[in-house]
Scaffold this active site. Structure first.
Site, PDB file in Angstrom:
ATOM      1  N   ASP A  27       0.817  -1.218   0.000  1.00 19.64           N
ATOM      2  CA  ASP A  27       0.000   0.000   0.000  1.00 19.64           C
ATOM      3  C   ASP A  27       0.847   1.262   0.000  1.00 19.64           C
ATOM      4  O   ASP A  27       0.659   2.165  -0.824  1.00 19.64           O
ATOM      5  CB  ASP A  27      -0.950   0.014   1.196  1.00 19.64           C
ATOM      6  CG  ASP A  27      -2.064  -1.014   1.060  1.00 19.64           C
ATOM      7  OD1 ASP A  27      -2.163  -1.632  -0.015  1.00 19.64           O
ATOM      8  OD2 ASP A  27      -2.825  -1.199   2.020  1.00 19.64           O
ATOM      9  N   ARG A 108       0.201   5.184  17.648  1.00 21.19           N
ATOM     10  CA  ARG A 108      -0.101   6.105  16.549  1.00 21.19           C
ATOM     11  C   ARG A 108       0.238   7.565  16.870  1.00 21.19           C
ATOM     12  O   ARG A 108       0.813   8.265  16.032  1.00 21.19           O
ATOM     13  CB  ARG A 108      -1.569   5.974  16.121  1.00 21.19           C
ATOM     14  CG  ARG A 108      -1.911   4.618  15.541  1.00 21.19           C
ATOM     15  CD  ARG A 108      -0.923   4.162  14.487  1.00 21.19           C
ATOM     16  NE  ARG A 108      -1.273   2.911  13.856  1.00 21.19           N
ATOM     17  CZ  ARG A 108      -0.440   1.886  13.703  1.00 21.19           C
ATOM     18  NH1 ARG A 108       0.801   1.980  14.159  1.00 21.19           N
ATOM     19  NH2 ARG A 108      -0.817   0.789  13.089  1.00 21.19           N
ATOM     20  N   ASP A 137      -7.182   3.894  13.133  1.00 13.45           N
ATOM     21  CA  ASP A 137      -5.888   4.567  13.018  1.00 13.45           C
ATOM     22  C   ASP A 137      -5.950   5.883  12.254  1.00 13.45           C
ATOM     23  O   ASP A 137      -5.214   6.821  12.548  1.00 13.45           O
ATOM     24  CB  ASP A 137      -4.866   3.633  12.366  1.00 13.45           C
ATOM     25  CG  ASP A 137      -4.359   2.579  13.330  1.00 13.45           C
ATOM     26  OD1 ASP A 137      -4.524   2.778  14.551  1.00 13.45           O
ATOM     27  OD2 ASP A 137      -3.803   1.564  12.874  1.00 13.45           O
ATOM     28  N   SER A 189      -4.058  -9.466   9.446  1.00 16.05           N
ATOM     29  CA  SER A 189      -3.611  -8.081   9.529  1.00 16.05           C
ATOM     30  C   SER A 189      -2.979  -7.908  10.901  1.00 16.05           C
ATOM     31  O   SER A 189      -3.641  -8.121  11.925  1.00 16.05           O
ATOM     32  CB  SER A 189      -4.798  -7.132   9.357  1.00 16.05           C
ATOM     33  OG  SER A 189      -4.392  -5.803   9.592  1.00 16.05           O
TER      34      SER A 189
END
Length: 413
Positions: A27, A108, A137, A189
Protein backbone atom coordinates in the site's frame (compact mmCIF):
# COMPACT_ATOMS: atom_id res chain seq x y z
CA UNK A 1 -6.50 17.73 0.03
CA UNK A 2 -9.05 17.41 -2.71
CA UNK A 3 -12.54 18.52 -3.70
CA UNK A 4 -14.98 17.84 -6.54
CA UNK A 5 -15.18 20.28 -9.43
CA UNK A 6 -18.33 21.30 -11.32
CA UNK A 7 -17.96 18.45 -13.78
CA UNK A 8 -17.53 15.89 -11.01
CA UNK A 9 -13.78 15.56 -11.54
CA UNK A 10 -11.54 15.64 -8.51
CA UNK A 11 -9.72 18.95 -8.10
CA UNK A 12 -6.55 18.61 -6.08
CA UNK A 13 -4.59 21.32 -4.36
CA UNK A 14 -0.98 21.56 -5.54
CA UNK A 15 1.42 20.42 -2.85
CA UNK A 16 5.16 20.97 -2.58
CA UNK A 17 6.35 18.15 -0.35
CA UNK A 18 4.50 15.41 1.54
CA UNK A 19 5.72 13.32 4.49
CA UNK A 20 4.27 9.83 4.17
CA UNK A 21 3.99 7.29 7.00
CA UNK A 22 5.85 4.44 5.29
CA UNK A 23 6.12 0.74 6.08
CA UNK A 24 7.53 -0.60 2.83
CA UNK A 25 4.48 -2.77 2.19
CA UNK A 26 2.42 -2.78 -0.98
CA UNK A 27 0.00 0.00 0.00
CA UNK A 28 2.57 2.58 1.05
CA UNK A 29 4.87 1.65 -1.86
CA UNK A 30 2.03 2.46 -4.27
CA UNK A 31 1.09 5.66 -2.42
CA UNK A 32 4.48 7.21 -3.25
CA UNK A 33 3.99 7.38 -7.05
CA UNK A 34 0.28 8.10 -6.59
CA UNK A 35 1.08 11.22 -4.56
CA UNK A 36 3.64 12.37 -7.11
CA UNK A 37 1.24 11.78 -9.99
CA UNK A 38 -1.84 13.36 -8.43
CA UNK A 39 -0.33 16.19 -6.37
CA UNK A 40 2.86 16.92 -8.30
CA UNK A 41 4.85 16.83 -5.07
CA UNK A 42 8.04 15.40 -3.66
CA UNK A 43 7.50 12.54 -1.22
CA UNK A 44 9.53 12.06 1.94
CA UNK A 45 8.94 8.63 3.44
CA UNK A 46 8.98 8.39 7.21
CA UNK A 47 9.38 5.22 9.24
CA UNK A 48 9.21 5.07 13.03
CA UNK A 49 10.99 2.36 14.97
CA UNK A 50 8.56 1.62 17.80
CA UNK A 51 9.89 -1.88 18.39
CA UNK A 52 8.24 -3.69 15.47
CA UNK A 53 11.45 -5.65 14.81
CA UNK A 54 14.55 -5.22 12.66
CA UNK A 55 13.16 -7.44 9.88
CA UNK A 56 10.51 -4.80 9.13
CA UNK A 57 13.16 -2.07 8.82
CA UNK A 58 15.58 -3.87 6.49
CA UNK A 59 16.03 -2.47 2.99
CA UNK A 60 13.48 0.30 3.47
CA UNK A 61 15.57 3.10 1.98
CA UNK A 62 16.12 1.20 -1.28
CA UNK A 63 12.39 0.35 -1.45
CA UNK A 64 11.33 3.94 -0.79
CA UNK A 65 13.63 5.42 -3.44
CA UNK A 66 12.68 2.71 -5.94
CA UNK A 67 9.07 3.78 -5.44
CA UNK A 68 9.99 7.40 -6.24
CA UNK A 69 10.57 8.95 -2.80
CA UNK A 70 13.22 11.65 -2.56
CA UNK A 71 14.38 10.39 0.83
CA UNK A 72 13.58 8.11 3.75
CA UNK A 73 13.72 9.33 7.34
CA UNK A 74 13.89 6.71 10.08
CA UNK A 75 13.62 7.64 13.76
CA UNK A 76 14.12 5.40 16.76
CA UNK A 77 11.14 6.23 18.98
CA UNK A 78 11.27 3.22 21.31
CA UNK A 79 12.32 5.01 24.50
CA UNK A 80 10.01 7.96 23.85
CA UNK A 81 7.15 5.56 23.06
CA UNK A 82 7.50 3.69 26.36
CA UNK A 83 8.39 6.68 28.55
CA UNK A 84 5.93 9.28 27.24
CA UNK A 85 3.02 7.20 25.94
CA UNK A 86 2.96 3.68 27.43
CA UNK A 87 3.96 4.60 30.98
CA UNK A 88 1.31 7.35 31.39
CA UNK A 89 -1.38 4.83 30.33
CA UNK A 90 0.07 2.30 32.75
CA UNK A 91 0.07 4.86 35.58
CA UNK A 92 -3.54 5.73 34.77
CA UNK A 93 -4.62 2.08 34.70
CA UNK A 94 -6.12 2.66 31.24
CA UNK A 95 -7.77 -0.44 29.75
CA UNK A 96 -10.28 -0.20 26.89
CA UNK A 97 -13.48 -2.24 27.22
CA UNK A 98 -12.17 -4.39 30.11
CA UNK A 99 -9.41 -6.11 28.12
CA UNK A 100 -7.46 -4.06 25.59
CA UNK A 101 -4.17 -2.56 26.80
CA UNK A 102 -4.18 0.00 23.97
CA UNK A 103 -1.07 -1.16 22.09
CA UNK A 104 -1.87 0.32 18.67
CA UNK A 105 -3.74 3.28 20.18
CA UNK A 106 -0.64 4.49 22.04
CA UNK A 107 1.74 3.99 19.11
CA UNK A 108 -0.10 6.10 16.55
CA UNK A 109 0.24 9.48 18.31
CA UNK A 110 3.99 9.04 18.87
CA UNK A 111 4.42 8.25 15.16
CA UNK A 112 2.18 11.12 14.05
CA UNK A 113 3.98 13.54 16.38
CA UNK A 114 7.30 12.56 14.80
CA UNK A 115 5.79 13.07 11.32
CA UNK A 116 4.85 16.63 12.24
CA UNK A 117 8.43 17.20 13.43
CA UNK A 118 9.87 15.73 10.21
CA UNK A 119 7.52 17.87 8.10
CA UNK A 120 9.00 20.93 9.78
CA UNK A 121 12.57 19.66 9.33
CA UNK A 122 12.21 18.99 5.58
CA UNK A 123 9.90 21.90 4.81
CA UNK A 124 6.86 19.80 3.90
CA UNK A 125 3.42 21.33 3.59
CA UNK A 126 1.47 18.07 3.92
CA UNK A 127 1.41 14.66 5.58
CA UNK A 128 -0.12 11.41 4.40
CA UNK A 129 -0.94 7.94 5.74
CA UNK A 130 -2.12 4.63 4.32
CA UNK A 131 -4.94 3.93 6.77
CA UNK A 132 -8.26 2.78 5.35
CA UNK A 133 -11.59 4.44 6.04
CA UNK A 134 -12.85 1.56 8.20
CA UNK A 135 -10.35 1.61 11.04
CA UNK A 136 -9.41 3.63 14.11
CA UNK A 137 -5.89 4.57 13.02
CA UNK A 138 -6.97 7.22 10.52
CA UNK A 139 -8.55 9.15 13.40
CA UNK A 140 -5.49 8.76 15.65
CA UNK A 141 -3.12 10.05 12.99
CA UNK A 142 -5.24 12.96 11.87
CA UNK A 143 -6.28 14.24 15.31
CA UNK A 144 -2.59 14.36 16.21
CA UNK A 145 -1.82 16.30 13.01
CA UNK A 146 -4.65 18.74 13.81
CA UNK A 147 -3.49 19.23 17.39
CA UNK A 148 0.22 19.75 16.65
CA UNK A 149 0.14 21.61 13.32
CA UNK A 150 -3.30 22.56 11.97
CA UNK A 151 -1.67 24.26 8.95
CA UNK A 152 -0.49 20.97 7.44
CA UNK A 153 -2.60 19.50 4.64
CA UNK A 154 -3.56 15.85 5.15
CA UNK A 155 -3.79 13.49 2.17
CA UNK A 156 -5.51 10.13 2.59
CA UNK A 157 -5.28 8.11 -0.64
CA UNK A 158 -7.74 5.42 0.45
CA UNK A 159 -10.47 8.07 0.44
CA UNK A 160 -9.55 9.40 -2.99
CA UNK A 161 -8.08 6.81 -5.31
CA UNK A 162 -9.77 4.14 -7.40
CA UNK A 163 -7.66 1.29 -6.06
CA UNK A 164 -10.02 -1.10 -4.30
CA UNK A 165 -7.81 -4.02 -3.31
CA UNK A 166 -4.50 -5.84 -3.52
CA UNK A 167 -4.79 -6.77 -7.20
CA UNK A 168 -5.49 -3.16 -8.20
CA UNK A 169 -2.50 -2.02 -6.15
CA UNK A 170 -0.17 -4.58 -7.78
CA UNK A 171 -1.37 -3.51 -11.23
CA UNK A 172 -0.75 0.15 -10.37
CA UNK A 173 2.72 -0.69 -9.06
CA UNK A 174 3.71 -2.56 -12.21
CA UNK A 175 2.38 0.26 -14.40
CA UNK A 176 4.52 2.79 -12.52
CA UNK A 177 7.64 0.59 -12.33
CA UNK A 178 7.36 0.27 -8.55
CA UNK A 179 8.93 -2.95 -7.26
CA UNK A 180 6.15 -5.00 -5.68
CA UNK A 181 7.17 -6.17 -2.20
CA UNK A 182 7.94 -9.88 -2.49
CA UNK A 183 7.32 -10.64 1.16
CA UNK A 184 4.67 -13.29 1.63
CA UNK A 185 1.46 -11.58 2.66
CA UNK A 186 0.14 -12.82 5.97
CA UNK A 187 -3.43 -14.04 6.10
CA UNK A 188 -3.76 -11.85 9.19
CA UNK A 189 -3.61 -8.08 9.53
CA UNK A 190 -0.99 -7.48 12.19
CA UNK A 191 0.42 -4.52 14.06
CA UNK A 192 3.53 -4.98 16.16
CA UNK A 193 5.39 -2.67 18.49
CA UNK A 194 7.31 -2.94 21.74
CA UNK A 195 4.08 -3.16 23.77
CA UNK A 196 2.08 -5.73 21.83
CA UNK A 197 1.25 -7.69 18.70
CA UNK A 198 -2.29 -7.56 17.34
CA UNK A 199 -3.94 -10.03 14.95
CA UNK A 200 -7.10 -9.40 12.90
CA UNK A 201 -8.70 -10.84 9.78
CA UNK A 202 -9.13 -14.25 8.11
CA UNK A 203 -10.69 -16.83 10.47
CA UNK A 204 -10.68 -14.28 13.31
CA UNK A 205 -13.51 -12.44 11.56
CA UNK A 206 -15.82 -15.15 12.92
CA UNK A 207 -15.97 -14.56 16.71
CA UNK A 208 -17.04 -18.19 17.23
CA UNK A 209 -13.81 -19.64 15.80
CA UNK A 210 -10.81 -20.38 18.02
CA UNK A 211 -7.51 -18.90 16.77
CA UNK A 212 -4.92 -21.29 15.38
CA UNK A 213 -1.95 -21.77 17.68
CA UNK A 214 0.54 -21.04 14.87
CA UNK A 215 -0.84 -17.49 14.67
CA UNK A 216 0.87 -16.40 17.89
CA UNK A 217 4.35 -14.90 17.60
CA UNK A 218 5.25 -13.31 20.96
CA UNK A 219 4.10 -16.06 23.32
CA UNK A 220 4.10 -19.82 23.64
CA UNK A 221 0.83 -21.57 24.39
CA UNK A 222 0.22 -21.86 28.14
CA UNK A 223 0.08 -25.66 27.74
CA UNK A 224 3.64 -25.66 26.39
CA UNK A 225 5.01 -23.17 28.92
CA UNK A 226 7.53 -24.39 31.52
CA UNK A 227 6.20 -26.75 34.20
CA UNK A 228 8.01 -24.74 36.88
CA UNK A 229 6.82 -21.23 37.84
CA UNK A 230 9.14 -18.22 37.61
CA UNK A 231 9.19 -15.52 40.26
CA UNK A 232 9.85 -11.85 39.45
CA UNK A 233 10.28 -8.85 41.71
CA UNK A 234 9.21 -5.65 39.94
CA UNK A 235 10.49 -2.39 41.40
CA UNK A 236 8.19 0.61 41.03
CA UNK A 237 8.82 4.32 41.68
CA UNK A 238 5.90 6.76 41.67
CA UNK A 239 3.65 4.33 39.81
CA UNK A 240 6.17 3.42 37.09
CA UNK A 241 8.32 0.27 36.83
CA UNK A 242 12.08 0.77 37.03
CA UNK A 243 13.65 -2.60 37.86
CA UNK A 244 13.40 -6.39 37.54
CA UNK A 245 14.80 -8.47 40.39
CA UNK A 246 16.76 -5.46 41.63
CA UNK A 247 18.35 -4.61 38.27
CA UNK A 248 17.40 -1.23 36.83
CA UNK A 249 16.50 -0.80 33.16
CA UNK A 250 15.55 2.02 30.80
CA UNK A 251 11.82 2.05 30.00
CA UNK A 252 12.17 0.35 26.60
CA UNK A 253 14.73 -2.23 27.73
CA UNK A 254 12.62 -3.10 30.79
CA UNK A 255 9.58 -3.75 28.60
CA UNK A 256 11.66 -5.74 26.12
CA UNK A 257 13.01 -7.95 28.90
CA UNK A 258 9.54 -8.55 30.35
CA UNK A 259 8.18 -9.40 26.89
CA UNK A 260 10.74 -12.17 26.62
CA UNK A 261 10.08 -13.49 30.13
CA UNK A 262 6.31 -13.26 29.84
CA UNK A 263 6.26 -14.70 26.34
CA UNK A 264 7.95 -17.93 27.37
CA UNK A 265 5.29 -18.44 30.06
CA UNK A 266 2.36 -17.78 27.71
CA UNK A 267 1.42 -14.54 29.48
CA UNK A 268 -0.77 -11.79 28.04
CA UNK A 269 -3.02 -13.36 25.38
CA UNK A 270 -6.34 -11.57 24.92
CA UNK A 271 -9.14 -12.51 22.52
CA UNK A 272 -11.85 -9.85 22.34
CA UNK A 273 -14.64 -8.29 20.32
CA UNK A 274 -14.29 -4.52 20.61
CA UNK A 275 -16.25 -1.50 19.48
CA UNK A 276 -14.28 0.51 16.96
CA UNK A 277 -14.54 4.27 17.01
CA UNK A 278 -16.14 4.29 13.54
CA UNK A 279 -19.12 2.30 14.83
CA UNK A 280 -18.52 -1.32 13.86
CA UNK A 281 -17.51 -4.22 16.06
CA UNK A 282 -14.27 -6.05 15.29
CA UNK A 283 -12.62 -9.15 16.70
CA UNK A 284 -8.94 -8.97 17.55
CA UNK A 285 -6.41 -11.14 19.34
CA UNK A 286 -3.64 -9.38 21.22
CA UNK A 287 -0.34 -10.56 22.71
CA UNK A 288 0.92 -8.25 25.46
CA UNK A 289 3.25 -10.32 27.69
CA UNK A 290 5.38 -7.61 29.31
CA UNK A 291 2.51 -5.15 29.53
CA UNK A 292 0.31 -7.67 31.35
CA UNK A 293 3.07 -8.23 33.92
CA UNK A 294 3.65 -4.56 34.74
CA UNK A 295 -0.07 -3.72 34.73
CA UNK A 296 -0.58 -6.42 37.35
CA UNK A 297 2.37 -5.17 39.42
CA UNK A 298 1.33 -1.50 39.34
CA UNK A 299 -2.26 -2.24 40.30
CA UNK A 300 -1.21 -4.47 43.19
CA UNK A 301 1.15 -1.89 44.65
CA UNK A 302 -1.69 0.66 44.60
CA UNK A 303 -3.63 -1.62 46.94
CA UNK A 304 -1.04 -0.67 49.58
CA UNK A 305 -0.52 3.00 48.77
CA UNK A 306 -3.95 4.36 47.78
CA UNK A 307 -7.03 4.67 50.00
CA UNK A 308 -10.50 3.46 49.02
CA UNK A 309 -11.89 6.77 47.77
CA UNK A 310 -8.80 7.50 45.69
CA UNK A 311 -8.84 4.06 44.05
CA UNK A 312 -12.52 4.47 43.18
CA UNK A 313 -11.99 7.87 41.56
CA UNK A 314 -8.85 6.68 39.79
CA UNK A 315 -10.66 3.64 38.37
CA UNK A 316 -13.57 5.73 37.15
CA UNK A 317 -11.24 8.20 35.42
CA UNK A 318 -9.19 5.35 33.94
CA UNK A 319 -12.19 4.33 31.86
CA UNK A 320 -12.45 7.80 30.32
CA UNK A 321 -8.67 8.00 29.91
CA UNK A 322 -8.69 4.74 27.94
CA UNK A 323 -11.55 5.95 25.73
CA UNK A 324 -9.68 9.17 24.91
CA UNK A 325 -6.53 7.27 23.97
CA UNK A 326 -8.44 4.71 21.91
CA UNK A 327 -10.23 7.52 20.08
CA UNK A 328 -7.00 9.28 19.13
CA UNK A 329 -7.36 12.20 21.55
CA UNK A 330 -3.88 11.88 23.05
CA UNK A 331 -3.16 15.59 22.72
CA UNK A 332 -6.57 16.59 24.06
CA UNK A 333 -6.33 18.95 27.07
CA UNK A 334 -8.71 16.64 28.96
CA UNK A 335 -6.31 13.68 28.75
CA UNK A 336 -3.37 15.90 29.66
CA UNK A 337 -5.26 17.22 32.70
CA UNK A 338 -6.22 13.72 33.77
CA UNK A 339 -2.58 12.73 33.37
CA UNK A 340 -1.56 15.43 35.85
CA UNK A 341 -4.07 13.97 38.33
CA UNK A 342 -2.76 10.43 37.82
CA UNK A 343 0.82 11.59 38.31
CA UNK A 344 -0.08 13.39 41.54
CA UNK A 345 -2.00 10.56 43.20
CA UNK A 346 0.56 7.87 42.31
CA UNK A 347 3.60 9.76 43.58
CA UNK A 348 3.60 7.61 46.74
CA UNK A 349 3.16 4.36 44.79
CA UNK A 350 6.73 3.23 45.31
CA UNK A 351 7.86 -0.24 46.31
CA UNK A 352 8.19 -3.79 44.99
CA UNK A 353 5.75 -6.46 43.89
CA UNK A 354 6.64 -10.15 43.65
CA UNK A 355 4.85 -12.05 40.91
CA UNK A 356 4.59 -15.73 40.01
CA UNK A 357 4.38 -16.55 36.30
CA UNK A 358 2.97 -19.96 35.49
CA UNK A 359 1.33 -21.30 32.34
CA UNK A 360 -0.39 -18.14 31.15
CA UNK A 361 -1.16 -16.68 34.58
CA UNK A 362 0.36 -13.86 36.61
CA UNK A 363 -0.35 -14.09 40.33
CA UNK A 364 0.87 -11.84 43.10
CA UNK A 365 2.78 -13.39 45.99
CA UNK A 366 4.03 -10.29 47.78
CA UNK A 367 4.02 -6.50 47.86
CA UNK A 368 6.03 -3.97 49.87
CA UNK A 369 6.11 -0.17 50.06
CA UNK A 370 7.68 2.40 52.38
CA UNK A 371 4.44 4.37 51.87
CA UNK A 372 2.10 1.50 52.66
CA UNK A 373 -1.20 2.40 54.32
CA UNK A 374 -1.49 -1.17 55.54
CA UNK A 375 -0.82 -1.48 59.28
CA UNK A 376 -0.42 -4.93 60.71
CA UNK A 377 -1.01 -3.64 64.22
CA UNK A 378 -4.45 -2.37 63.11
CA UNK A 379 -5.44 -5.23 60.81
CA UNK A 380 -4.35 -7.99 63.17
CA UNK A 381 -7.05 -10.02 64.95
CA UNK A 382 -5.02 -9.50 68.10
CA UNK A 383 -6.00 -6.57 70.31
CA UNK A 384 -4.31 -3.26 69.59
CA UNK A 385 -4.19 0.25 70.98
CA UNK A 386 -5.24 2.09 67.80
CA UNK A 387 -8.39 0.16 66.96
CA UNK A 388 -10.89 -0.55 69.74
CA UNK A 389 -13.35 -3.19 68.57
CA UNK A 390 -16.07 -1.77 70.84
CA UNK A 391 -16.08 1.39 68.70
CA UNK A 392 -17.63 -0.63 65.86
CA UNK A 393 -21.05 -0.78 67.59
CA UNK A 394 -21.72 2.96 67.36
CA UNK A 395 -20.32 3.13 63.83
CA UNK A 396 -22.63 0.35 62.62
CA UNK A 397 -25.70 1.98 64.26
CA UNK A 398 -25.02 5.29 62.52
CA UNK A 399 -23.94 3.73 59.22
CA UNK A 400 -27.06 1.58 59.13
CA UNK A 401 -29.46 4.30 60.28
CA UNK A 402 -31.04 4.89 56.80
CA UNK A 403 -31.74 1.16 56.46
CA UNK A 404 -33.32 1.00 59.93
CA UNK A 405 -35.52 4.04 59.22
CA UNK A 406 -36.71 2.53 55.92
CA UNK A 407 -37.47 -0.81 57.62
CA UNK A 408 -39.39 0.98 60.41
CA UNK A 409 -41.46 2.82 57.79
CA UNK A 410 -42.22 -0.42 55.95
CA UNK A 411 -43.40 -2.03 59.17
CA UNK A 412 -45.48 0.97 60.23
CA UNK A 413 -43.36 1.61 63.34
Amino acid sequence: MSSSGVDGKVVRKKLNKVVLAYSGGLDTSVIVPWLRENYGCEVVCFTADVGQGVQELEGLEEKAKASGACQLVVKDLKEEFVRDFIFPCLRAGAIYERKYLLGTSMARPVIAKAMVDVAKEVGADAVSHGCTGKGNDQVRFELTFFALNPELSVVVPWREWEITGREDAIEYAIKHNVPVPVTKKSIYSRDRNLWHLSHEGDILEDPAVEPNEDMYMMSVSPENAPDQPEYLKIGIVSGLPVSINGKEYSPASLLSELNEIGGRHGIGRVDMVENRLVGMKSRGVYETPGGTIIFTAARELESLTLDRETIQIKDSLALKYAELVYAGRWFDPLRESMDAFMKEITKTTTGTVTLKLYKGTVSVTGRESPNSLYRQDISSFESGDIYNQADAAGFIRLYGLPMRVRAMLDKGL
